[in-house]
Enzyme design. Sequence first.
Site, PDB file in Angstrom:
ATOM      1  N   ARG A 142       1.004  -1.089  -0.409  1.00 25.44           N
ATOM      2  CA  ARG A 142       0.001   0.133  -0.080  1.00 25.44           C
ATOM      3  C   ARG A 142       1.060   1.088  -0.186  1.00 25.44           C
ATOM      4  O   ARG A 142       0.661   2.118  -0.357  1.00 25.44           O
ATOM      5  CB  ARG A 142      -0.903   0.188   0.910  1.00 25.44           C
ATOM      6  CG  ARG A 142      -2.040   1.143   1.041  1.00 25.44           C
ATOM      7  CD  ARG A 142      -3.063   0.759   2.150  1.00 25.44           C
ATOM      8  NE  ARG A 142      -3.097   0.284   3.367  1.00 25.44           N
ATOM      9  CZ  ARG A 142      -1.929   0.801   4.344  1.00 25.44           C
ATOM     10  NH1 ARG A 142      -1.709   1.918   4.634  1.00 25.44           N
ATOM     11  NH2 ARG A 142      -2.798  -0.534   5.410  1.00 25.44           N
ATOM     12  N   LYS A 182      -7.710   5.842 -20.067  1.00 28.51           N
ATOM     13  CA  LYS A 182      -7.852   6.158 -21.118  1.00 28.51           C
ATOM     14  C   LYS A 182      -6.534   5.834 -22.068  1.00 28.51           C
ATOM     15  O   LYS A 182      -6.219   4.796 -21.931  1.00 28.51           O
ATOM     16  CB  LYS A 182      -8.077   7.771 -20.959  1.00 28.51           C
ATOM     17  CG  LYS A 182      -9.004   7.747 -20.188  1.00 28.51           C
ATOM     18  CD  LYS A 182     -10.540   7.242 -20.130  1.00 28.51           C
ATOM     19  CE  LYS A 182     -11.332   7.280 -19.298  1.00 28.51           C
ATOM     20  NZ  LYS A 182     -12.277   8.740 -18.164  1.00 28.51           N
ATOM     21  N   ASP A 191      -6.731  18.618 -15.287  1.00 28.10           N
ATOM     22  CA  ASP A 191      -6.563  17.667 -15.687  1.00 28.10           C
ATOM     23  C   ASP A 191      -6.308  16.926 -17.235  1.00 28.10           C
ATOM     24  O   ASP A 191      -6.614  18.058 -18.412  1.00 28.10           O
ATOM     25  CB  ASP A 191      -8.078  17.211 -16.046  1.00 28.10           C
ATOM     26  CG  ASP A 191      -7.987  15.417 -16.066  1.00 28.10           C
ATOM     27  OD1 ASP A 191      -7.915  14.884 -17.010  1.00 28.10           O
ATOM     28  OD2 ASP A 191      -9.737  15.008 -15.654  1.00 28.10           O
ATOM     29  N   TYR A 207     -15.270  16.807 -16.429  1.00 21.64           N
ATOM     30  CA  TYR A 207     -15.457  15.465 -16.224  1.00 21.64           C
ATOM     31  C   TYR A 207     -16.952  15.620 -15.089  1.00 21.64           C
ATOM     32  O   TYR A 207     -16.513  15.925 -13.714  1.00 21.64           O
ATOM     33  CB  TYR A 207     -14.292  14.877 -15.976  1.00 21.64           C
ATOM     34  CG  TYR A 207     -14.901  13.236 -15.941  1.00 21.64           C
ATOM     35  CD1 TYR A 207     -14.943  12.712 -16.842  1.00 21.64           C
ATOM     36  CD2 TYR A 207     -14.342  12.360 -14.146  1.00 21.64           C
ATOM     37  CE1 TYR A 207     -15.990  10.636 -16.347  1.00 21.64           C
ATOM     38  CE2 TYR A 207     -15.348  11.192 -14.096  1.00 21.64           C
ATOM     39  CZ  TYR A 207     -15.705  10.385 -15.437  1.00 21.64           C
ATOM     40  OH  TYR A 207     -15.797   9.375 -14.633  1.00 21.64           O
TER      41      TYR A 207
HETATM   42  C1  LIG Z   1     -12.332   9.089 -17.629  1.00 22.65           C
HETATM   43  C2  LIG Z   1     -12.181  10.332 -16.564  1.00 22.65           C
HETATM   44  C3  LIG Z   1     -11.362  10.881 -15.636  1.00 22.65           C
HETATM   45  C4  LIG Z   1     -12.201   9.806 -14.614  1.00 22.65           C
HETATM   46  O1  LIG Z   1     -11.414   8.415 -14.179  1.00 22.65           O
HETATM   47  P1  LIG Z   1     -11.575   7.222 -14.166  1.00 22.65           P
HETATM   48  O2  LIG Z   1     -10.342   6.193 -14.407  1.00 22.65           O
HETATM   49  O3  LIG Z   1     -12.821   6.467 -14.858  1.00 22.65           O
HETATM   50  O4  LIG Z   1     -11.981   7.141 -12.573  1.00 22.65           O
HETATM   51  C5  LIG Z   1     -11.847  11.919 -15.399  1.00 22.65           C
HETATM   52  N1  LIG Z   1     -10.843  13.192 -16.371  1.00 22.65           N
HETATM   53  C6  LIG Z   1     -11.112  12.749 -17.187  1.00 22.65           C
HETATM   54  C7  LIG Z   1     -10.739  14.097 -18.137  1.00 22.65           C
HETATM   55  C8  LIG Z   1     -11.437  11.098 -17.727  1.00 22.65           C
HETATM   56  O5  LIG Z   1     -12.264  11.732 -19.217  1.00 22.65           O
END
Ligand SMILES: *Cc1c(COP(=O)(O)O)cnc(C)c1O
Length: 376
Positions: free
Chosen positions: A48, A197, A172, A100
Site C-alpha cells: 500500500r 484512457k 486534468d 468530467y
Molecule cells: C475518465 C475520466 C476521468 C475519471 O477517471 P476514471 O479512471 O474513470 O476514474 C477523469 N477525467 C477525465 C477527463 C476522464 O476522461
Amino acid sequence: MNIDTLAVHLGREIDPQTSAVTPPINLATTFQRTSDGTFPEGRDVYTRASNPNRNALERTVAALEGGSVGIAFGSGMAAANALLMALSSGDHILLPDDLYHGVRYSALEVFSRWGLQVSFVDMTHAENIANALRPNTKLVWVETPSNPLLKITDIRRAAELAHQAGALCVCDNTWATPILCRPLELGCDIVWHSTTKYFGGHSDVLGGIIVAPDPEHDFIKRVRQYQMLGGGVPSPFDCWLLSRSIPTMPHRVRIATASAHQVARYLNDHPKVSVVHYPALASHPGHAIAKTQMSDWGAMLSFEVKGGRDAALGITGAVKVFTHATSLGGVESLLEHRSSGEGPVTRTPPGLLRVSIGLESADDLIADLDQALAMI
Ligand SMILES: *Cc1c(COP(=O)(O)O)cnc(C)c1O
C-alpha cells in the site's frame, strides 16, 4: 531524449536478477526487514505504501510529464479525490463549468459536506477565473480540452491567475496526454490523468495518477500521505499493464489524432450535423489558444445532430464499427450519448454524441458514420 524513446525505456529496465527484457510483476504485499528491524535504504515495506511495479509506473509518467514525482491510484476518480482530500474544510476551489461529470459530482455531493467551497466558471474566458477567485481559493482546476464540449482553457493564463491569488493550478490532462500537451511546462503546479484512457489504451485497466515537479511541496506531501492512508492504490498487475501500454502510447495517440481530423472534417460538412466540437476546426472558439499549447488536436471530439436526443440515439443504434459505450482512449472507436450517461446532473446538450477515435482505418469510421447518419 525524445518522448517516444522515454516511453519505451523508462520503468522497463532489464531485470537484474533474470536479465528479462520486460519487467516481472511483483505481487508481494510485504518485504523482508533486516535483523535490526529496519529496511535497507530505498526498499519497499508494504505494497500500500510502495511496490516495484507502482514505483516504475510513477517514475515513468512523472518523467513523461516533465515532473519529478508521480502518485498512482486505482482509478482516475481516486486520484481526483486525493487532490480534493489534500485541501481543508473552508477552502475554496474553482472548477470549469464543462468538466468530467464524476469530478463535478464528487465536489458537490461528497466534498461540499466536508466544508469545501466550490464554484464553477466558464474558463474559456480568463476574466471569469479572475472574477471568481476568493481570498480562500486554494485550487484552480483546469480540464482542457474539456469533457464533453472540448472547451479550451488557456493554461498559462489560468496558472498565472491562480498564482497571483496564492492558489495552485491543477490540470486534468487525460484527453490531451503528455504527447500533445505539457501543462507543467505551461506553468501548472500539478497534472493528473485517468490512466484508464490513453495510458492504458486497451479498455482493460482502471487507473489514475498525479504528477508534480516537487515531491517536497506541502500539498504533494499530503497527496502522497493520502495515497497510503486512503489506500486506493492500483494493484501491481494494473501498474504492469499500464507500463506495458505506455511504449505504444505516442503512436496510438498520433494515429488516432490523424483519423479524428478526417472524421471531424467529414462531420463538419454533413447537413444533419449542427455543430462539431473539435479544436482543429477554425470555427472552434478555442482554436487559437489550443494552437499555442497543444502540439496536435487530439483524438476526442463531439458533435450535435439536428433532431436532438432521438436522432442522436438513432445513430448509436445504427453504428457498426463504432461501439456505443462510455470511456475513451482505447484502440477501438467509441461513441456515446453523453447526456443519458451523465444522469440527472447533466448539462450536456441532448443531441450531443461524444466520440473517441481509435485505431481503425479512418475510411471505415467515416463510412460507418455515413450509413448511420443516413438512417436518421
Ligand atoms: C475518465 C475520466 C476521468 C475519471 O477517471 P476514471 O479512471 O474513470 O476514474 C477523469 N477525467 C477525465 C477527463 C476522464 O476522461
